[in-house]
Design a protein around this motif. Structure first.
Motif, PDB file in Angstrom:
ATOM      1  N   ILE A  53       7.045 -11.044   4.615  1.00  0.00           N
ATOM      2  CA  ILE A  53       7.329 -12.354   5.200  1.00  0.00           C
ATOM      3  C   ILE A  53       6.873 -13.476   4.267  1.00  0.00           C
ATOM      4  CG2 ILE A  53       6.711 -13.939   7.064  1.00  0.00           C
ATOM      5  CD1 ILE A  53       6.677 -11.507   8.946  1.00  0.00           C
ATOM      6  N   PHE A  54       5.657 -13.350   3.741  1.00  0.00           N
ATOM      7  CA  PHE A  54       5.082 -14.475   2.990  1.00  0.00           C
ATOM      8  C   PHE A  54       5.315 -14.388   1.486  1.00  0.00           C
ATOM      9  CE2 PHE A  54       2.647 -14.425   6.959  1.00  0.00           C
ATOM     10  CZ  PHE A  54       2.786 -15.747   7.341  1.00  0.00           C
ATOM     11  N   VAL A  55       5.620 -13.190   0.972  1.00  0.00           N
ATOM     12  CA  VAL A  55       5.871 -13.043  -0.461  1.00  0.00           C
ATOM     13  C   VAL A  55       7.366 -12.985  -0.747  1.00  0.00           C
ATOM     14  CG1 VAL A  55       5.531 -11.565  -2.477  1.00  0.00           C
ATOM     15  CG2 VAL A  55       3.658 -11.908  -0.853  1.00  0.00           C
ATOM     16  N   LYS A  56       8.082 -12.153   0.010  1.00  0.00           N
ATOM     17  CA  LYS A  56       9.524 -12.004  -0.223  1.00  0.00           C
ATOM     18  C   LYS A  56      10.365 -12.925   0.655  1.00  0.00           C
ATOM     19  CE  LYS A  56      11.293  -8.057  -1.340  1.00  0.00           C
ATOM     20  NZ  LYS A  56      11.785  -6.654  -1.310  1.00  0.00           N
ATOM     21  N   ALA A  58       4.617 -11.921  -9.170  1.00  0.00           N
ATOM     22  CA  ALA A  58       6.001 -11.453  -9.112  1.00  0.00           C
ATOM     23  C   ALA A  58       6.132 -10.058  -9.722  1.00  0.00           C
ATOM     24  CB  ALA A  58       6.917 -12.439  -9.824  1.00  0.00           C
ATOM     25  N   GLN A  59       5.420  -9.814 -10.828  1.00  0.00           N
ATOM     26  CA  GLN A  59       5.452  -8.482 -11.426  1.00  0.00           C
ATOM     27  C   GLN A  59       4.864  -7.436 -10.498  1.00  0.00           C
ATOM     28  OE1 GLN A  59       3.450  -8.798 -15.257  1.00  0.00           O
ATOM     29  NE2 GLN A  59       5.404  -9.090 -16.317  1.00  0.00           N
ATOM     30  N   ARG A  60       3.795  -7.808  -9.798  1.00  0.00           N
ATOM     31  CA  ARG A  60       3.114  -6.845  -8.923  1.00  0.00           C
ATOM     32  C   ARG A  60       3.968  -6.438  -7.733  1.00  0.00           C
ATOM     33  NH1 ARG A  60      -2.392 -10.107  -9.066  1.00  0.00           N
ATOM     34  NH2 ARG A  60      -3.349  -9.211 -10.938  1.00  0.00           N
ATOM     35  N   ARG A  61       4.981  -7.219  -7.397  1.00  0.00           N
ATOM     36  CA  ARG A  61       5.822  -6.847  -6.255  1.00  0.00           C
ATOM     37  C   ARG A  61       6.506  -5.510  -6.473  1.00  0.00           C
ATOM     38  NH1 ARG A  61       8.825 -12.701  -5.733  1.00  0.00           N
ATOM     39  NH2 ARG A  61       6.907 -13.928  -5.528  1.00  0.00           N
ATOM     40  N   GLY A  62       6.742  -5.169  -7.731  1.00  0.00           N
ATOM     41  CA  GLY A  62       7.402  -3.902  -8.025  1.00  0.00           C
ATOM     42  C   GLY A  62       6.440  -2.739  -8.205  1.00  0.00           C
ATOM     43  N   ILE A  63       5.135  -3.011  -8.022  1.00  0.00           N
ATOM     44  CA  ILE A  63       4.116  -1.984  -8.240  1.00  0.00           C
ATOM     45  C   ILE A  63       3.250  -1.896  -6.988  1.00  0.00           C
ATOM     46  CG2 ILE A  63       2.225  -1.204  -9.699  1.00  0.00           C
ATOM     47  CD1 ILE A  63       3.330  -3.044 -11.913  1.00  0.00           C
ATOM     48  N   GLY A  64       3.443  -0.861  -6.203  1.00  0.00           N
ATOM     49  CA  GLY A  64       2.610  -0.678  -5.020  1.00  0.00           C
ATOM     50  C   GLY A  64       1.304  -0.012  -5.395  1.00  0.00           C
ATOM     51  N   ALA A 101       6.391  -1.516   1.675  1.00  0.00           N
ATOM     52  CA  ALA A 101       7.185  -2.578   2.302  1.00  0.00           C
ATOM     53  C   ALA A 101       7.824  -3.515   1.287  1.00  0.00           C
ATOM     54  CB  ALA A 101       6.324  -3.380   3.278  1.00  0.00           C
ATOM     55  N   LEU A 102       7.280  -3.587   0.083  1.00  0.00           N
ATOM     56  CA  LEU A 102       7.859  -4.445  -0.956  1.00  0.00           C
ATOM     57  C   LEU A 102       8.837  -3.680  -1.846  1.00  0.00           C
ATOM     58  CD1 LEU A 102       4.760  -6.608  -1.984  1.00  0.00           C
ATOM     59  CD2 LEU A 102       6.726  -7.285  -0.607  1.00  0.00           C
ATOM     60  N   ALA A 146      12.153 -10.765  11.854  1.00  0.00           N
ATOM     61  CA  ALA A 146      12.907  -9.668  12.459  1.00  0.00           C
ATOM     62  C   ALA A 146      13.199  -8.568  11.437  1.00  0.00           C
ATOM     63  CB  ALA A 146      14.206 -10.185  13.059  1.00  0.00           C
ATOM     64  N   ASP A 147      13.629  -8.958  10.229  1.00  0.00           N
ATOM     65  CA  ASP A 147      13.935  -7.966   9.199  1.00  0.00           C
ATOM     66  C   ASP A 147      12.665  -7.241   8.755  1.00  0.00           C
ATOM     67  OD1 ASP A 147      16.601  -8.586   9.278  1.00  0.00           O
ATOM     68  OD2 ASP A 147      16.586  -9.832   7.470  1.00  0.00           O
ATOM     69  N   ALA A 148      11.576  -8.001   8.591  1.00  0.00           N
ATOM     70  CA  ALA A 148      10.319  -7.399   8.147  1.00  0.00           C
ATOM     71  C   ALA A 148       9.791  -6.418   9.189  1.00  0.00           C
ATOM     72  CB  ALA A 148       9.284  -8.485   7.867  1.00  0.00           C
TER      73      ALA A 148
END
Length: 254
Positions: free
Chosen positions: A117-120, A88-94, A166-167, A125-127
């Motif tokens: 799609i699989f993490v968020k 979850a922390q890594r989602r904010g760090i590309g 993308a995240l 369609a949105d992705a």
């Protein structure tokens, strides 16, 4: 005063008997582009990997956006976070690596939509709509249905950048993103990174591209022997380095 986005405090890391990071203290402000230079083995890439807990630190602390990375404190003790909490922390760090690490059996579009799609849990369609926007942003709008093997190295690296974006990260880490590219392909990746910088993305870039550091960085950090030897504005560090180790390194690469 605004709290720095990234704060490293006395960060140490060893691999066996080899101490790679020997007490890193560094702060990165929001919207700042920091280029990290130094010889091979100086700890640059390890420090980058510690920022998103790909490598566990042995001592010290790393904070990103107000969160202690990889750990939590409770009852006077420090505990490593569970894998899903670290994810979850890594989602904010590309992060963009030397190697592109794209899924070879997925198209450029599919590589970018995988995590949303699989993490968020975004809808397909949105992705896909967001992925098309990002491909346009990295000048690959006409390559959505191409597989990695059909793309040049520079194009693959730009897909990797789009995938990281993308995240919607607050911080982007680049680990020598052009080192695996043929010289004629380096410019297209650096141009994409310049565009990100101009949009205000906070970026830490481990690189040997001195021209990029001079043009884009707000600050240059020179590391050697697992420590920060010198840091400051590009003009100061690159044109008037104060430390003999910095001068010696730059004399060989400029």
């Amino acid at each position: 005063m605004t709290e720095p986005l990234v704060r490293a405090v006395n960060v140490r890391k060893s691999f066996g008997d080899l101490e790679v990071l020997r007490g890193i203290d560094l702060e990165i402000n929001r919207g700042e582009v920091v280029c990290v230079l130094g010889p091979s083995g100086s700890g640059k890439s390890t420090f980058l990997r510690c920022i998103n807990h790909l490598d566990r630190i042995d001592k010290g602390e790393i904070w990103v956006d107000g969160h202690l990375i990889g750990y939590r404190r409770a009852h006077g003790h420090t505990y490593e976070l569970r894998p899903h909490e670290i994810a979850a922390q890594r989602r904010g760090i590309g992060m963009v690596f030397q190697k592109f690490n794209l899924f070879p059996h997925r198209t450029a579009l599919e590589n970018i939509t995988e995590a949303p799609i699989f993490v968020k849990r975004q809808s397909k369609a949105d992705a896909e709509a967001r992925a098309h926007e990002l491909l346009e942003r990295v000048n690959l709008g006409d390559r959505a249905d191409f597989y990695p093997a059909q793309l040049s190295g520079g194009q693959q690296q730009r897909v990797a950048i789009a995938r990281a974006l993308a995240l919607d990260p607050t911080l982007m880490l680049f680990d020598e993103p052009t080192s695996a590219l043929d010289p004629e392909l380096v410019g297209e990746v650096l141009d994409t990174m310049k565009d990100l910088a101009s949009d205000g993305m906070t970026m830490i870039v481990v690189t040997h591209e001195i021209g990029f550091a001079r043009e884009v960085a707000d600050r240059v950090v020179f590391m050697d022997g697992g420590v920060v030897v010198e840091h400051g504005p590009p003009r100061q560090v690159l044109d008037d380095p104060q430390h003999p180790r910095t001068r010696g390194f730059l004399a060989k690469v400029i």
